[in-house]
Design a protein around this motif. Structure first.
Motif, mmCIF file in Angstrom:
data_model
loop_
_atom_site.group_PDB
_atom_site.id
_atom_site.type_symbol
_atom_site.label_atom_id
_atom_site.label_comp_id
_atom_site.label_asym_id
_atom_site.label_seq_id
_atom_site.Cartn_x
_atom_site.Cartn_y
_atom_site.Cartn_z
ATOM 1 N N LEU A 125 -2.269 22.692 68.695
ATOM 2 C CA LEU A 125 -2.599 24.121 68.681
ATOM 3 C C LEU A 125 -2.943 24.601 67.289
ATOM 4 O O LEU A 125 -2.216 24.349 66.332
ATOM 5 C CB LEU A 125 -1.363 24.917 69.169
ATOM 6 C CG LEU A 125 -1.418 26.439 68.972
ATOM 7 C CD1 LEU A 125 -2.478 27.069 69.858
ATOM 8 C CD2 LEU A 125 -0.049 27.066 69.244
ATOM 9 N N ASP A 126 -4.029 25.323 67.178
ATOM 10 C CA ASP A 126 -4.250 26.178 66.017
ATOM 11 C C ASP A 126 -4.088 27.620 66.516
ATOM 12 O O ASP A 126 -4.949 28.127 67.241
ATOM 13 C CB ASP A 126 -5.632 25.956 65.403
ATOM 14 C CG ASP A 126 -5.715 26.554 64.009
ATOM 15 O OD1 ASP A 126 -4.888 27.432 63.691
ATOM 16 O OD2 ASP A 126 -6.595 26.143 63.237
ATOM 17 N N PRO A 127 -2.969 28.265 66.173
ATOM 18 C CA PRO A 127 -2.700 29.584 66.759
ATOM 19 C C PRO A 127 -3.697 30.644 66.324
ATOM 20 O O PRO A 127 -4.009 31.557 67.083
ATOM 21 C CB PRO A 127 -1.289 29.919 66.263
ATOM 22 C CG PRO A 127 -1.035 29.025 65.095
ATOM 23 C CD PRO A 127 -1.884 27.805 65.289
ATOM 24 N N ILE A 128 -4.185 30.536 65.084
ATOM 25 C CA ILE A 128 -5.372 31.312 64.676
ATOM 26 C C ILE A 128 -6.207 30.402 63.809
ATOM 27 O O ILE A 128 -5.840 30.087 62.676
ATOM 28 C CB ILE A 128 -5.046 32.579 63.862
ATOM 29 C CG1 ILE A 128 -4.417 33.631 64.749
ATOM 30 C CG2 ILE A 128 -6.341 33.166 63.305
ATOM 31 C CD1 ILE A 128 -4.531 35.027 64.196
ATOM 32 N N ASP A 129 -7.309 29.961 64.354
ATOM 33 C CA ASP A 129 -8.256 29.175 63.588
ATOM 34 C C ASP A 129 -9.253 30.163 62.995
ATOM 35 O O ASP A 129 -9.719 31.068 63.691
ATOM 36 C CB ASP A 129 -8.936 28.192 64.551
ATOM 37 C CG ASP A 129 -9.906 27.280 63.846
ATOM 38 O OD1 ASP A 129 -9.686 26.970 62.658
ATOM 39 O OD2 ASP A 129 -10.896 26.868 64.490
ATOM 40 N N GLY A 130 -9.538 29.989 61.708
ATOM 41 C CA GLY A 130 -10.432 30.953 61.062
ATOM 42 C C GLY A 130 -9.680 32.184 60.587
ATOM 43 O O GLY A 130 -10.078 33.318 60.850
ATOM 44 N N TRP A 273 -5.867 19.941 65.010
ATOM 45 C CA TRP A 273 -5.989 21.201 65.743
ATOM 46 C C TRP A 273 -7.250 21.968 65.384
ATOM 47 O O TRP A 273 -7.609 22.910 66.068
ATOM 48 C CB TRP A 273 -4.751 22.071 65.519
ATOM 49 C CG TRP A 273 -4.378 22.223 64.065
ATOM 50 C CD1 TRP A 273 -4.957 23.043 63.156
ATOM 51 C CD2 TRP A 273 -3.339 21.502 63.385
ATOM 52 N NE1 TRP A 273 -4.354 22.882 61.932
ATOM 53 C CE2 TRP A 273 -3.348 21.948 62.042
ATOM 54 C CE3 TRP A 273 -2.412 20.536 63.774
ATOM 55 C CZ2 TRP A 273 -2.457 21.451 61.087
ATOM 56 C CZ3 TRP A 273 -1.532 20.047 62.824
ATOM 57 C CH2 TRP A 273 -1.561 20.508 61.494
ATOM 58 N N ASP A 274 -7.923 21.580 64.322
ATOM 59 C CA ASP A 274 -9.186 22.237 63.975
ATOM 60 C C ASP A 274 -10.366 21.676 64.769
ATOM 61 O O ASP A 274 -11.489 22.220 64.662
ATOM 62 C CB ASP A 274 -9.481 22.078 62.478
ATOM 63 C CG ASP A 274 -8.681 23.060 61.631
ATOM 64 O OD1 ASP A 274 -8.356 24.148 62.133
ATOM 65 O OD2 ASP A 274 -8.392 22.726 60.462
ATOM 66 N N HIS A 275 -10.163 20.593 65.507
ATOM 67 C CA HIS A 275 -11.299 19.946 66.176
ATOM 68 C C HIS A 275 -11.048 19.491 67.601
ATOM 69 O O HIS A 275 -12.018 19.211 68.322
ATOM 70 C CB HIS A 275 -11.767 18.750 65.330
ATOM 71 C CG HIS A 275 -12.196 19.169 63.971
ATOM 72 N ND1 HIS A 275 -13.380 19.841 63.731
ATOM 73 C CD2 HIS A 275 -11.555 19.107 62.772
ATOM 74 C CE1 HIS A 275 -13.456 20.147 62.443
ATOM 75 N NE2 HIS A 275 -12.361 19.719 61.827
HETATM 76 MG MG MG Z 1 -7.789 26.123 61.776
#
Ligand code: MG
Ligand code: AMP
Length: 332
Positions: A125-130, A273-275
């Protein structure tokens, strides 16, 4: 607990989880007054990051209690006395969506995401990516994926600020969804009952019509190398610069042909989690993703893509070959 071999149950759980997390992120973002954030004041993104992770960890723990979660955050910082205001805010935002959730419960949910990558089956999980996009009022995403035996099997990617279609004026909020072997879909974020529409990458385009996406942040992806590659390929359109895995969604639904993430430092390793979610969505939409050397992304090595450098995702094999060739020419 029913765990269908086709992963339909897992996808349904993941979609509900990212939708709920998106609600929290949207309500936190509404509280940000533009221009008031100082560099040291990262609290809105901190609150949304932890709140999103708490909600998703809770949803997985409830529906799939045996599954591990490998997430970007852990609760250690949030337990520090100096962060008590942030903890209160996280708990209040979570409790609006899960009535009765208190601080200790929220911390325990967040810490469920501190598993190490299990080689057999885990969620990432990325809970907030960006996060930069979240603060700037631009794109961000909530990215959740199930990895089994090193392969991404299920992806749910909520993009709360992405227009629901190709018209920039369309209502915002899209969820991308994919199960390996079953294609990719997108759905409006605010219509949970919507079965979604199949999406597919753009067909081969003339170089003059090729659009490519890259990170808004030049520290995350080399803009200058991407410009060199574009020149070799004969691409004339300017890049679509965007934060988060929304870039994968934009290529998967045919709005752009290419996503380039070109290393800015030799020692940086991409985080799983970024991809994970984005890469399944793009391949299930008919696209291709490798690293900049043409290697498949290897999700079996823990929290980082240790055997990969950067990422290149393309709408077609033909375009991908040309991109990899150009990357070698540029010396990426
Ligand atoms: Mg991220
Ligand atoms: P983006 O929004 O596409 O720019 O990507 C955001 C992600 O970039 C964050 O979740 C970070 O994990 C990741 N990141 C941080 N530093 C780097 C770096 N030097 N190179 C590539 N990605 C990075």
């Amino acid at each position: 607990m029913s765990q269908t071999p086709g992963y339909e149950n897992e996808l349904a759980v993941a979609l509900e989880a990212v939708r709920l997390a998106a609600k929290l992120c949207q309500s936190v973002r509404k509280e940000i007054t533009p221009g008031t954030l100082s560099k040291a004041d990262l609290s809105p993104v901190t609150v949304a990051d932890f709140g999103s992770q708490a909600l998703i960890a809770r949803a997985l723990a409830t529906a799939l209690p045996d599954d591990l979660l490998v997430a970007e955050e852990d609760a250690a910082d949030l337990r520090k006395p100096e962060n008590s205001a942030a903890l209160t805010s996280v708990s209040q935002h979570v409790a609006k969506l899960v009535p009765g959730a208190d601080a200790e419960t929220v911390l325990a949910w967040i810490d469920r995401g501190a598993s190490n990558a299990d080689p057999r089956r885990f969620w990432t999980l990325d809970p907030i990516d960006g996060t930069k996009g979240f603060l700037r009022g631009d794109q961000y995403a909530i990215a959740l994926a199930l990895i089994v035996d090193g392969r991404v099997e299920v992806a749910a990617l909520a993009c709360p600020a992405l227009p629901q279609g190709l018209n920039p004026g369309a209502p915002e909020g899209v969820v991308f969804a994919a199960i390996r072997g079953q294609g990719a879909k997108d759905q409006p974020l605010d219509q949970p009952g919507d079965a979604g529409a199949s999406i597919s990458v753009a067909s081969d385009a003339d170089p003059s019509a090729v659009r490519f996406c890259e990170s808004q942040e030049s520290g995350h992806s080399s803009h200058s190398h991407a410009a060199d590659v574009a020149k070799i390929l004969g691409i004339t359109a300017s890049p679509i610069r965007m934060d988060s895995q929304a870039k994968y969604g934009v290529v998967a639904r045919g709005q752009a042909h290419l996503y380039l993430r070109l290393p800015t430092r030799a020692d940086y390793r991409e985080k799983i989690w970024d991809h994970a979610a984005g890469s399944l969505i793009i391949t299930e939409a008919g696209g291709l993703v490798t690293d900049v050397d043409g290697r498949p992304l290897d999700f079996s090595l823990g929290r980082e893509l240790l055997s990969n450098r950067g990422v290149a995702a393309s709408a077609s094999a033909q375009l991908h070959d040309r991109v990899l060739h150009a990357l070698r020419q540029v010396g990426v």
